[in-house]
Design an enzyme around this catalytic site. Structure first.
Site, PDB file in Angstrom:
ATOM      1  N   THR A 127      13.150  97.280  -2.353  1.00  0.00           N
ATOM      2  CA  THR A 127      11.737  97.397  -1.971  1.00  0.00           C
ATOM      3  C   THR A 127      11.640  98.306  -0.751  1.00  0.00           C
ATOM      4  O   THR A 127      11.976  97.911   0.356  1.00  0.00           O
ATOM      5  CB  THR A 127      11.141  96.005  -1.692  1.00  0.00           C
ATOM      6  OG1 THR A 127      11.329  95.216  -2.877  1.00  0.00           O
ATOM      7  CG2 THR A 127       9.663  96.085  -1.372  1.00  0.00           C
ATOM      8  N   CYS A 281      11.371  87.833   1.048  1.00  0.00           N
ATOM      9  CA  CYS A 281      10.472  88.839   0.481  1.00  0.00           C
ATOM     10  C   CYS A 281       9.042  88.770   1.003  1.00  0.00           C
ATOM     11  O   CYS A 281       8.516  89.771   1.499  1.00  0.00           O
ATOM     12  CB  CYS A 281      10.453  88.705  -1.035  1.00  0.00           C
ATOM     13  SG  CYS A 281      12.107  88.813  -1.734  1.00  0.00           S
ATOM     14  N   ARG A 348      16.796  82.364   4.333  1.00  0.00           N
ATOM     15  CA  ARG A 348      16.109  83.408   5.103  1.00  0.00           C
ATOM     16  C   ARG A 348      14.615  83.058   5.257  1.00  0.00           C
ATOM     17  O   ARG A 348      13.959  82.741   4.272  1.00  0.00           O
ATOM     18  CB  ARG A 348      16.286  84.774   4.419  1.00  0.00           C
ATOM     19  CG  ARG A 348      17.685  85.346   4.643  1.00  0.00           C
ATOM     20  CD  ARG A 348      17.892  86.625   3.889  1.00  0.00           C
ATOM     21  NE  ARG A 348      17.980  86.402   2.453  1.00  0.00           N
ATOM     22  CZ  ARG A 348      18.105  87.394   1.551  1.00  0.00           C
ATOM     23  NH1 ARG A 348      18.145  88.639   1.949  1.00  0.00           N
ATOM     24  NH2 ARG A 348      18.193  87.101   0.264  1.00  0.00           N
TER      25      ARG A 348
HETATM   26  C1  UGA Z   1       9.177  86.472  -4.673  1.00  0.00           C
HETATM   27  C2  UGA Z   1       8.315  86.874  -5.879  1.00  0.00           C
HETATM   28  O1  UGA Z   1       7.819  85.687  -6.518  1.00  0.00           O
HETATM   29  C3  UGA Z   1       9.122  87.712  -6.880  1.00  0.00           C
HETATM   30  O2  UGA Z   1       8.277  88.135  -7.946  1.00  0.00           O
HETATM   31  C4  UGA Z   1       9.685  88.940  -6.150  1.00  0.00           C
HETATM   32  O3  UGA Z   1      10.499  89.721  -7.001  1.00  0.00           O
HETATM   33  C5  UGA Z   1      10.529  88.468  -4.980  1.00  0.00           C
HETATM   34  O4  UGA Z   1       9.720  87.670  -4.090  1.00  0.00           O
HETATM   35  C6  UGA Z   1      11.059  89.677  -4.252  1.00  0.00           C
HETATM   36  O5  UGA Z   1      10.270  90.453  -3.725  1.00  0.00           O
HETATM   37  O6  UGA Z   1      12.284  89.923  -4.296  1.00  0.00           O
HETATM   38  P1  UGA Z   1      11.028  84.597  -4.214  1.00  0.00           P
HETATM   39  O7  UGA Z   1      10.847  84.968  -2.766  1.00  0.00           O
HETATM   40  O8  UGA Z   1      12.399  84.511  -4.771  1.00  0.00           O
HETATM   41  O9  UGA Z   1      10.235  85.645  -5.156  1.00  0.00           O
HETATM   42  O10 UGA Z   1      10.385  83.160  -4.439  1.00  0.00           O
HETATM   43  P2  UGA Z   1       8.956  82.585  -4.864  1.00  0.00           P
HETATM   44  O11 UGA Z   1       9.149  81.699  -6.020  1.00  0.00           O
HETATM   45  O12 UGA Z   1       7.945  83.648  -4.982  1.00  0.00           O
HETATM   46  O13 UGA Z   1       8.606  81.660  -3.600  1.00  0.00           O
HETATM   47  C7  UGA Z   1       8.372  82.217  -2.311  1.00  0.00           C
HETATM   48  C8  UGA Z   1       7.949  81.143  -1.336  1.00  0.00           C
HETATM   49  O14 UGA Z   1       6.644  80.656  -1.654  1.00  0.00           O
HETATM   50  C9  UGA Z   1       8.853  79.911  -1.321  1.00  0.00           C
HETATM   51  O15 UGA Z   1       9.072  79.508   0.003  1.00  0.00           O
HETATM   52  C10 UGA Z   1       8.054  78.858  -2.067  1.00  0.00           C
HETATM   53  O16 UGA Z   1       8.368  77.548  -1.665  1.00  0.00           O
HETATM   54  C11 UGA Z   1       6.638  79.232  -1.676  1.00  0.00           C
HETATM   55  N1  UGA Z   1       5.616  78.777  -2.640  1.00  0.00           N
HETATM   56  C12 UGA Z   1       5.625  79.254  -3.916  1.00  0.00           C
HETATM   57  C13 UGA Z   1       4.616  77.914  -2.221  1.00  0.00           C
HETATM   58  O17 UGA Z   1       4.585  77.478  -1.047  1.00  0.00           O
HETATM   59  N2  UGA Z   1       3.658  77.535  -3.121  1.00  0.00           N
HETATM   60  C14 UGA Z   1       3.647  77.982  -4.392  1.00  0.00           C
HETATM   61  O18 UGA Z   1       2.720  77.609  -5.156  1.00  0.00           O
HETATM   62  C15 UGA Z   1       4.655  78.863  -4.806  1.00  0.00           C
END
Ligand code: UGA
Length: 460
Positions: A127, A281, A348
């Site tokens: 990214t 991310c 992270r």
């Molecule tokens: C995120 C994106 O979802 C991916 O599509 C993207 O490719 C990735 O970043 C990246 O840029 O590499 P990721 O960080 O692995 O993926 O995890 P997520 O499932 O998106 O969760 C991110 C954070 O949001 C976590 O801390 C999770 O607990 C939190 N979250 C997620 C919430 O607090 N509420 C929700 O409803 C969903």
């Protein structure tokens, strides 16, 4: 048989993204060489296992290596000779003034350029700031061998949308694949690399789950990545702000989110209120997009609000503990979950770090349990327990920070019998509140039947 039209793939950088790309591209039939310059990580990958936790990845790595389709090296010459499509997957950690640090991308681009002796398409999955495709092109051009023409390569942007914890499935069964570039042959070459996934024609492909292919220019592709992450982060911050309102008006945010999500224009996904987002991310990408806006004199109003609400969630959780545990100093607090989300060992920008630090600074005695994370560099003195029940012994408060499946269904009668106090703070709104209360414990969620967090100013 190798995939038609593509003579080998190289993947530069074997981190959370690159290792998945390498293993999955081999799984769909490509000959793949992964490049990793860290010797310890390289040795592990060559033996068929990753050095981080990602469900389903090790099986794919082993299968790839055993089939002879997948190998790992630290030699760029070998990788460039054995490929015509190169996926650039090195990390871009947060840098100065909100812009990502592109040191690894620059180094990788130079190593690629020096080893380029035949036509290649360079695919950026890292990214990178919008507009980086042009800068990357000139960096590679500046180091090409003397006898190689500058039109020997093209750069195509191909943002990744993989989530940690489900990255293998996200790669094999994506909803869309975005390719950005002005050289149509190069874009077609990358599309050919994805052909088995676009057609879902690989063993295990799901014929009714063919992704949409979006082709566009490079800057638009780069912006799509930032906009998608910023939107998801903002969606979470939005429901978290609603959660705080729910506390004032005695509403349950889980029920609010459920009913909102039934409207397909809204959708239920990423509407889980709680302690907010973490990970490598969202924070970095929201900040980078905001920095891009500022660099052009634009004030990124929504992006800034999204970040502030997210930071505020961590404050709110500490504030809840301060309200119930008087004094906080000397209180024993048991943190359930350290990873930034379930099914990963990644910490992270995990909420657990800021919260544990804030509580420790205020004199609380903090211990933790996580199924995978046993230590955190930022918290060298944090003690971890071997299981959740040992953790809660003599605790005044139990705080859920990562909603691992094994933590959702705790035996709260057992938990209550072991605790010194009776407070359960559900930072992910993942517990069955009635089961917690039936065990004689006090339940505090984030916007579900909770005591409003007062006063409303930040705690640090
Ligand atoms: C995120 C994106 O979802 C991916 O599509 C993207 O490719 C990735 O970043 C990246 O840029 O590499 P990721 O960080 O692995 O993926 O995890 P997520 O499932 O998106 O969760 C991110 C954070 O949001 C976590 O801390 C999770 O607990 C939190 N979250 C997620 C919430 O607090 N509420 C929700 O409803 C969903």
């Amino acid at each position: 048989m190798a995939v038609q039209g593509v003579n080998g793939i190289a993947v530069i950088g074997s981190g959370y993204v690159g290792t998945v790309v390498a293993a999955c591209m081999a799984a769909v039939g490509h000959d793949v060489i992964g490049v990793e310059i860290n010797q310890e990580k390289l040795t592990k990958l060559q033996s068929g296992s990753s050095y981080f936790y990602e469900p389903g990845l090790d099986a794919r790595l082993r299968a790839g290596i055993e089939s002879g389709r997948l190998s790992f090296t630290d030699d760029f010459e070998e990788a460039m000779t054995g490929s015509e499509v190169v996926f650039l997957c090195v990390d871009t950690p947060p840098g100065e003034n909100g812009h990502p640090d592109v040191t690894s991308v620059t180094a990788a681009a130079k190593s690629i350029g020096k080893a380029m002796h035949s036509p290649h398409v360079i695919v950026t999955k890292s990214t990178v700031p919008v507009g980086s495709g042009n800068w990357l092109t000139s960096t590679i051009e500046s180091v090409l061998p003397d006898d190689v023409d500058s039109d020997v390569f093209s750069v195509v942007s191909n943002p990744e949308f993989l989530r940690e914890g489900s990255a293998v499935d996200d790669f094999l069964y994506p909803e869309r694949i975005v390719l950005g570039g002005d050289d149509s042959d190069a874009v077609s070459k990358v599309a050919a690399s994805y052909r088995p996934i676009l057609d879902q024609s690989f063993p295990g492909g799901k014929i009714d789950a063919k992704p949409t292919l979006v082709t566009t220019d490079r800057s638009t592709a780069e912006t799509i990545k930032y906009a998608a992450n910023a939107f998801l982060a903002t969606k979470i911050s939005f429901i978290n702000e609603i959660a705080e309102i729910c506390e004032w008006v005695d509403a349950d945010v889980n029920e609010v989110a459920h009913a909102m999500g039934l409207d397909s224009r809204i959708s239920a996904k990423f509407l889980n209120a709680g302690v907010g987002w973490g990970g490598s991310c969202f924070g970095k990408d929201v900040e980078a997009l905001a920095a891009t806006a500022r660099a052009h004199g634009q004030e990124p109003l929504i992006l800034e609000a999204s970040q502030r609400v997210n930071q505020h969630q961590r404050h709110r959780l500490v504030r809840k503990l301060q309200q119930h545990l008087r004094p906080l100093r000397g209180s024993r607090i048991a943190l359930l979950g350290l990873a930034f989300k379930p099914n990963t060992d990644d910490t992270r920008d995990a909420p657990s770090i800021t919260i544990a630090q804030a509580l420790t600074e205020r004199g609380a005695i903090v211990r933790a349990y996580d199924p995978l994370v046993k230590q955190i560099p930022e918290l060298p003195n944090l003690q971890t327990a071997t299981d959740p029940y040992t953790l809660v012994e003599q605790a005044d408060a139990v705080v859920l920070l990562t909603e691992w499946d094994e933590l959702r269904d705790l035996d709260f009668i057992d938990v209550a019998g072991r605790m010194r106090g009776n407070l359960v703070v559900d930072g992910r709104n993942a517990f069955d509140a009635s089961r917690v209360r039936e065990a004689g414990l006090v339940y505090e969620g984030m916007g579900r039947g909770s005591v409003p967090t007062q006063p409303r100013d930040e705690v640090w």
